[in-house]
Write an enzyme that holds these catalytic residues in place. Structure first.
Site, PDB file in Angstrom:
ATOM      1  CE1 TYR A 123      -4.106   1.735   0.456  1.00  0.00           C
ATOM      2  CE2 TYR A 123      -3.256   2.539   2.541  1.00  0.00           C
ATOM      3  CZ  TYR A 123      -4.203   2.573   1.552  1.00  0.00           C
ATOM      4  OH  TYR A 123      -5.263   3.439   1.648  1.00  0.00           O
ATOM      5  NE  ARG A 176      -6.178  12.071  -6.288  1.00  0.00           N
ATOM      6  CZ  ARG A 176      -6.230  11.095  -5.362  1.00  0.00           C
ATOM      7  NH1 ARG A 176      -5.289  10.166  -5.271  1.00  0.00           N
ATOM      8  NH2 ARG A 176      -7.235  11.018  -4.537  1.00  0.00           N
ATOM      9  CE  LYS A 194      -6.868   3.182  -1.550  1.00  0.00           C
ATOM     10  NZ  LYS A 194      -7.111   4.034  -0.391  1.00  0.00           N
ATOM     11  CD  GLU A 265      -9.034   4.561  -3.648  1.00  0.00           C
ATOM     12  OE1 GLU A 265      -9.922   3.975  -3.024  1.00  0.00           O
ATOM     13  OE2 GLU A 265      -8.418   5.539  -3.194  1.00  0.00           O
ATOM     14  CG  ASP A 266      -6.180   7.092  -6.125  1.00  0.00           C
ATOM     15  OD1 ASP A 266      -6.858   7.510  -5.158  1.00  0.00           O
ATOM     16  OD2 ASP A 266      -5.020   6.675  -5.986  1.00  0.00           O
ATOM     17  CG  ASP A 288     -11.161   4.997  -0.299  1.00  0.00           C
ATOM     18  OD1 ASP A 288     -11.645   5.062   0.839  1.00  0.00           O
ATOM     19  OD2 ASP A 288      -9.961   4.748  -0.517  1.00  0.00           O
ATOM     20  CG  ASP A 289      -9.535   8.940  -3.577  1.00  0.00           C
ATOM     21  OD1 ASP A 289      -8.527   8.711  -2.896  1.00  0.00           O
ATOM     22  OD2 ASP A 289      -9.835   8.278  -4.591  1.00  0.00           O
ATOM     23  CG  ASN A 439      -1.092   9.013   1.016  1.00  0.00           C
ATOM     24  OD1 ASN A 439      -0.447   9.108   2.032  1.00  0.00           O
ATOM     25  ND2 ASN A 439      -2.402   8.780   1.014  1.00  0.00           N
TER      26      ASN A 439
HETATM   27  N1  LIG Z   1      -4.565  10.202   3.599  1.00  0.00           N
HETATM   28  C1  LIG Z   1      -5.564   9.761   2.886  1.00  0.00           C
HETATM   29  O1  LIG Z   1      -6.322   8.858   3.304  1.00  0.00           O
HETATM   30  C2  LIG Z   1      -5.816  10.333   1.535  1.00  0.00           C
HETATM   31  C3  LIG Z   1      -4.915  11.165   0.942  1.00  0.00           C
HETATM   32  N2  LIG Z   1      -5.178  11.668  -0.297  1.00  0.00           N
HETATM   33  C4  LIG Z   1      -4.140  12.499  -0.901  1.00  0.00           C
HETATM   34  O2  LIG Z   1      -4.618  13.804  -1.092  1.00  0.00           O
HETATM   35  C5  LIG Z   1      -3.963  14.386  -2.198  1.00  0.00           C
HETATM   36  C6  LIG Z   1      -4.988  15.119  -3.036  1.00  0.00           C
HETATM   37  O3  LIG Z   1      -5.964  14.246  -3.541  1.00  0.00           O
HETATM   38  P1  LIG Z   1      -7.225  14.822  -4.358  1.00  0.00           P
HETATM   39  O4  LIG Z   1      -7.975  15.784  -3.533  1.00  0.00           O
HETATM   40  O5  LIG Z   1      -7.973  13.687  -4.897  1.00  0.00           O
HETATM   41  O6  LIG Z   1      -6.448  15.567  -5.531  1.00  0.00           O
HETATM   42  P2  LIG Z   1      -6.939  16.715  -6.471  1.00  0.00           P
HETATM   43  O7  LIG Z   1      -5.981  16.771  -7.593  1.00  0.00           O
HETATM   44  O8  LIG Z   1      -8.392  16.537  -6.744  1.00  0.00           O
HETATM   45  O9  LIG Z   1      -6.777  18.045  -5.596  1.00  0.00           O
HETATM   46  C7  LIG Z   1      -5.562  18.653  -5.266  1.00  0.00           C
HETATM   47  C8  LIG Z   1      -5.878  20.039  -4.734  1.00  0.00           C
HETATM   48  O10 LIG Z   1      -4.684  20.605  -4.209  1.00  0.00           O
HETATM   49  C9  LIG Z   1      -4.581  21.950  -4.664  1.00  0.00           C
HETATM   50  N3  LIG Z   1      -3.184  22.368  -4.718  1.00  0.00           N
HETATM   51  C10 LIG Z   1      -2.258  22.030  -5.640  1.00  0.00           C
HETATM   52  N4  LIG Z   1      -1.097  22.673  -5.381  1.00  0.00           N
HETATM   53  C11 LIG Z   1      -1.303  23.399  -4.256  1.00  0.00           C
HETATM   54  C12 LIG Z   1      -0.489  24.278  -3.506  1.00  0.00           C
HETATM   55  N5  LIG Z   1       0.789  24.524  -3.842  1.00  0.00           N
HETATM   56  N6  LIG Z   1      -1.022  24.883  -2.425  1.00  0.00           N
HETATM   57  C13 LIG Z   1      -2.294  24.652  -2.069  1.00  0.00           C
HETATM   58  N7  LIG Z   1      -3.113  23.818  -2.743  1.00  0.00           N
HETATM   59  C14 LIG Z   1      -2.619  23.203  -3.828  1.00  0.00           C
HETATM   60  C15 LIG Z   1      -5.230  21.935  -6.028  1.00  0.00           C
HETATM   61  O11 LIG Z   1      -5.641  23.246  -6.416  1.00  0.00           O
HETATM   62  C16 LIG Z   1      -6.403  21.013  -5.778  1.00  0.00           C
HETATM   63  O12 LIG Z   1      -7.460  21.750  -5.237  1.00  0.00           O
HETATM   64  C17 LIG Z   1      -3.212  13.263  -2.907  1.00  0.00           C
HETATM   65  O13 LIG Z   1      -1.842  13.371  -2.608  1.00  0.00           O
HETATM   66  C18 LIG Z   1      -3.762  12.002  -2.282  1.00  0.00           C
HETATM   67  O14 LIG Z   1      -2.782  11.006  -2.181  1.00  0.00           O
HETATM   68  C19 LIG Z   1      -6.341  11.423  -0.966  1.00  0.00           C
HETATM   69  C20 LIG Z   1      -7.267  10.590  -0.419  1.00  0.00           C
HETATM   70  C21 LIG Z   1      -7.055   9.938   0.866  1.00  0.00           C
HETATM   71  C1  LIG Z   2      -5.042   6.908   0.437  1.00  0.00           C
HETATM   72  C2  LIG Z   2      -5.654   7.306  -0.812  1.00  0.00           C
HETATM   73  O1  LIG Z   2      -6.730   6.844  -1.135  1.00  0.00           O
HETATM   74  C3  LIG Z   2      -4.996   8.254  -1.657  1.00  0.00           C
HETATM   75  O2  LIG Z   2      -3.937   8.770  -1.308  1.00  0.00           O
HETATM   76  O3  LIG Z   2      -5.535   8.525  -2.740  1.00  0.00           O
HETATM   77 MG   LIG Z   3      -7.177   7.180  -3.160  1.00  0.00          MG
END
Ligand SMILES: NC(=O)C1=CN([C@@H]2O[C@H](COP(=O)(O)OP(=O)(O)OC[C@H]3O[C@@H](n4cnc5c(N)ncnc54)[C@H](O)[C@@H]3O)[C@@H](O)[C@H]2O)C=CC1
Ligand SMILES: CC(=O)C(=O)O
Ligand SMILES: [Mg+2]
Length: 597
Positions: A123, A176, A194, A265-266, A288-289, A439
């Site tokens: 993962y 993504r 996952k 997912e993603d 999930d996201d 991540n």
């Molecule tokens: N810990 C967890 O369980 C999870 C973590 N994530 C992580 O969250 C991150 C984002 O995922 P999504 O929202 O789906 O992506 P996304 O691409 O939909 O959104 C990214 C957002 O970040 C903003 N952004 C980009 N550069 C920036 C900066 N320099 N300053 C401020 N904001 C900025 C963008 O404008 C956009 O609104 C990924 O790295 C993903 O791995 C996502 C889901 C679960």
């Molecule tokens: C953990 C997860 O779902 C993500 O980083 O997109």
């Molecule tokens: Mg995800």
């Protein structure tokens, strides 16, 4: 393979392994990881299944095979200790993947028993590295691939999958992948990882899972030009053309397995929200996201209130700055606002919440042009902001707002720099919280060491990918939490499956989040421990799954599963429900194989 047995008292449920029917013989069995036991086939079974002479004569016990694998894993660790982290991680992934391809029973036992050590390989973070290098690493396919070229064929293609029953599907279009962007077909590693967590944490039978890649092209030019790239070489489909592919896939899946649950997912943000809206009333699915992440973050945010020694109702007073306005950040805000609205009896809404949203162009306000509709409810009216304006930077917002929580879901590594973290020392909270949830590791908004050294030792810290606890040098430890949706999605899937609910409702998701939030004791949260250790993820998942089942029953969504009908579900106490969920978790053991033509 497993039977639910109800004892006379009808309150307790347990699972016992029954014989397993196999429709093949001889080498076909040795090459099928679902049934293969390697050297573990007893002599009687070797006779029965035409295996005599196809294996070395000595029968090796499961425990011995397990030790043998762990010994080779430890040797690999020793032999690669001078190599780069990337080399070591990929070598570890390879050895696990080879076992996965050969003998699933042994693979899942090793995974379950060593989940803390192996989760970072199957993962996040290693799965990110695997996706980036997938075309080069590819040896054998896993899961199914539906491409833009399969239009009109999916209804029949779905029957190519060898399992009669599929309960859980994780689907991506690779657009993504974690914070790594568009990885096209290479994103298949994410559904695989996952679903490994589904088997390890929720005990979903690996014969009933299906990782799926919807390959609608990629806009990643580097991949399009890579001679090794294994996906369709075309730009991503858009608009109706794209949706028609997803529609056809969803119809095909549910025509064959009407009760299958599909986890999206993603997906890039526009399709994440659009597909959730499009399918959530029609099929049993969730994103999930958006939804899993929201529940995990909400549990953590409620934990930060408790960590300050405050009652949960103080959540209404928490100032939270969310950096990242994508599917994950907006999902978190939606759920947090729902919680605030409930706690305030409806008097507080997104508009008058104390939540601030920042994206790549800075603070999001109503003055922003071309704002994504999903972000509109969280845009601040500049008239309500003293000294802050449209597009204000993270540092400006943090200095002005002095938030209780700074939460990153931006996908941008290091965006919580030293200046931002130092500004969190002025937080109005007695225990400022920093959630660097992006991540994989290199995309985390900051590292654990950076957070504790710049923001102070009294912070609460959580990250999406694992970091080591931090030695604060004064005999104290800075605890690192892993705020990752892995604490919820397995329980959401399993609870939905066992309830037989045809849809996944907000109430079911809320119940999951609240159960996770209440899992930790006051003593733990006051030490900054907001989430359980991954070592107890099966226990957590049983509790979360039971909460989902009970919410489905309360909402009259539940229809029952297998032999257990709605009436029986409704009559179960809380403890019975947990026991019921636990008793339905598959556990890897060799079961006797019986040949059937
Ligand atoms: N810990 C967890 O369980 C999870 C973590 N994530 C992580 O969250 C991150 C984002 O995922 P999504 O929202 O789906 O992506 P996304 O691409 O939909 O959104 C990214 C957002 O970040 C903003 N952004 C980009 N550069 C920036 C900066 N320099 N300053 C401020 N904001 C900025 C963008 O404008 C956009 O609104 C990924 O790295 C993903 O791995 C996502 C889901 C679960
Ligand atoms: C953990 C997860 O779902 C993500 O980083 O997109
Ligand atoms: Mg995800």
């Amino acid at each position: 393979m497993w039977k639910l047995v109800r004892f006379a008292a009808p309150r307790f449920y347990t699972a016992i392994p029954g014989p397993c029917k196999v429709h093949k013989r001889g080498t076909d069995i040795l090459h099928d990881p679902w049934f293969n036991k390697d050297t573990g086939f007893p002599l009687s079974e070797r006779d029965r299944l035409g295996l005599r002479g196809l294996l070395p004569p000595r029968v090796i016990s499961f425990e011995h095979q397990y030790d043998r694998f762990m010994n080779s894993y430890r040797s690999l660790e020793k032999n690669t200790c001078s190599q780069s982290d990337k080399f070591v991680s990929l070598s570890k992934w390879r050895i696990l993947n080879r076992l996965h391809d050969r003998n699933e029973t042994l693979y899942y036992r090793v995974l379950i028993d060593n989940i803390k050590e192996f989760a970072p390989i199957i993962y996040t973070p290693t799965v990110g590295l695997v996706c980036e290098n997938y075309s080069g690493l590819f040896r054998r396919p896993r899961g199914m691939y539906f491409s833009a070229k399969d239009k009109g064929e999916m209804n029949s293609m779905i029957y190519n999958w060898p399992s009669d029953q599929v309960d859980m599907i994780v689907l991506t279009d690779g657009s993504r992948i974690l914070g790594l962007g568009d990885l096209g077909v290479q994103g298949i590693g994410i559904p695989i990882g996952k679903l490994d967590m589904y088997v390890a944490a929720a005990g979903i039978n690996p014969r009933k899972i299906l990782p799926v890649m919807l390959d609608v092209g990629t806009n990643n030019q580097k991949l399009l030009e890579d001679p090794l790239y294994l996906g369709v070489r075309q730009p991503r489909l858009e608009g109706e053309e794209y949706l028609s592919i997803v529609d056809e896939f969803m119809e095909a899946v549910h025509a064959r397995w009407p009760k299958a649950i599909v986890q999206f997912e993603d997906f890039q943000m526009k399709w994440a929200f659009e597909t959730l809206k499009r399918y959530r009333e029609r099929f049993c699915m969730f994103n999930d996201d958006i939804q899993g992440t929201a529940g995990v973050a909400l549990a953590g945010l409620l934990g930060t209130v408790r960590s300050q020694g405050r009652p949960l109702s103080d959540f209404l007073k928490q100032k939270i700055v969310v950096v990242g306005a994508g599917s994950a950040g907006l999902g978190v805000l939606n759920m947090a606002v729902q919680a605030v609205s409930r706690m305030s009896g409806g008097s507080r809404t997104a508009a008058n919440s104390q939540f601030f949203l920042i994206d790549k162009d800075g603070l999001v306000t109503t003055e922003r042009s071309n704002l994504d509709p999903a972000a509109v409810p969280f845009a601040k009216n500049p008239r309500d902001l003293e000294g802050l304006s449209e597009g204000a930077s993270i540092i400006k917002v943090v200095k002005k707002v002095k938030p209780h929580v700074l939460l990153g879901l931006s996908g941008v590594g290091g965006v919580f720099n030293a200046e931002v973290l130092k500004a969190m020392r002025e937080s109005v909270s007695t225990k400022p919280a920093i959630f660097a949830m992006s991540n994989p590791t290199m995309n985390a908004e900051c590292t654990a060491i950076e957070a504790f050294s710049h923001a102070g030792e009294n912070i609460v810290f959580a990250s999406g990918s694992p970091f080591e606890n931090v030695d604060l040098g004064n005999g104290e430890i800075g605890h690192v939490n892993q705020a990752n949706n892995m604490y919820l999605f397995p329980g959401i899937g399993l609870g939905t499956l066992l309830s037989g609910a045809p849809h996944i409702t907000d109430e079911m998701l809320r119940a999951a989040a609240e159960r996770l939030a209440s899992y930790m004791t006051d003593g733990d949260v006051q030490k900054g421990i907001l989430y359980p250790s991954i070592d107890c993820i099966r226990k957590v998942t049983a509790e979360v799954g039971a909460a989902v089942v009970r919410a489905a029953v309360a909402e009259k969504q539940a229809e029952g599963h297998g032999d257990v009908g709605l009436k029986e579900l409704a009559n179960m106490s809380k403890e019975d429900t947990v026991e019921y969920v636990r008793g339905n978790m598959w556990y890897p053991e060799y079961c006797p194989l019986v040949h059937e033509k």
